[in-house]
Design a protein around this motif. Sequence first.
Motif: not given
Length: 296
Positions: A109-112, A127-133
Motif C-alpha cells: 500500500t506504500y507508494d515508492v 505511483k509504484a509499490y515494492k513488488p514480489l520477486l
Amino acid sequence: MKRLLLLCLVIVGCQKDTPFPTHNLDIQGHRGSRGLMPENTIPAFLKALDLQVTTLEIDALISKDELVVVSHDPFFIPEITLTPQGRPITTADVKNLVLYKMDYAHIKTYDVGSKYYKAFPNQKKFKAYKPLLSDVIDAAELHARQISRELPVYYNIEIKSAPENDGKYYASLPKYVDEVMAIVLKKNLSSRISISSFDVRALQYMHKQYPDIRLALNANTQDSLTFSNRLAQLGFKPDIFTIDMAGVNSTLVNECSKKGIKLIPYIANNLSHMRTLINFGVDGLITDYPNLIAQL
C-alpha cells in the motif's frame, strides 16, 4: 563502436560450468534502472530490458508473512516513500516500517514511485509499490517475449542479510536463502541466476546447499581487506567478485583473471567511469543508467 556495443549485448553462458567468454560484458541494471525509473519496481526492470541490459540486479528481502519482496532497504525510507494516504514519511516513522515485521498486503500500500528523489532528478515519477520477486520475474519474462528480446534475461539477486540484523531486519539464515531459492527453483531459473551478498554466511550456505548456482561475493573499499583476505573469509572461490569501482585496478583485474573469477564492479553512472572500467578489462559493470551503454 558497433563492435563494442555488440559485445556488450552478448550473454554469458547459461550453465555455471560454462566458461564466461573473456571478451563479453555483463551489463547489469542496478535496481532495474534507478537513474531512470523508481528503484526496484517492475517498470524499472522492464525499462532496463528495453535498454538491452544483460542482467537485472535485484535486492530481495522477506516479509512478515514470509514472502520474497524486492527492496534494497529493510524498511521504507523517507527519500522515496509516501504513505497509503499520500503523506511523506519521516525518520521517526521508519522504526515502525520494517518490512520483516509487515505483511506484504500492508507493504504494497506504500507508494515508492511518486516522490521526487533528489539523488536521481531525471527519474520518471509515478505511483509504484515494492513488488514480489516472483512478480518481477514473471513480468520480465513476459516483457522479454513481447519485445522479441534475443537475449535471455539473467538475474543477479542480492541477499541482504547481516549477522547483527538476523531476526531484526532480515529473516534468519538459512530460511532467508531458502525462501529466495524456492522462487528461483519454482521459476526454473537456476541457469540464469547469480546469488550475490556481502554476507559470507549466505554464500557459504548457498555453496553447500545449492552448488550449481553462480555466486557473487560483494565487497566495498570501506574496509581494508585485501582480495586474498576476502577469499579466505569466504572459504571458496566465488564465480563473480563485485566491488565498488574505486577498488578496481589492474592488479585486481589480473588477480581475478588468474583465479577464473569474473570482476563486475558497481556503480558506473557516467560514460567516463564506464570506459575506464572497460579499459581495465572488467567482465561487466553495474549501472543506474543502462541508457548510457549505447553511447560507448
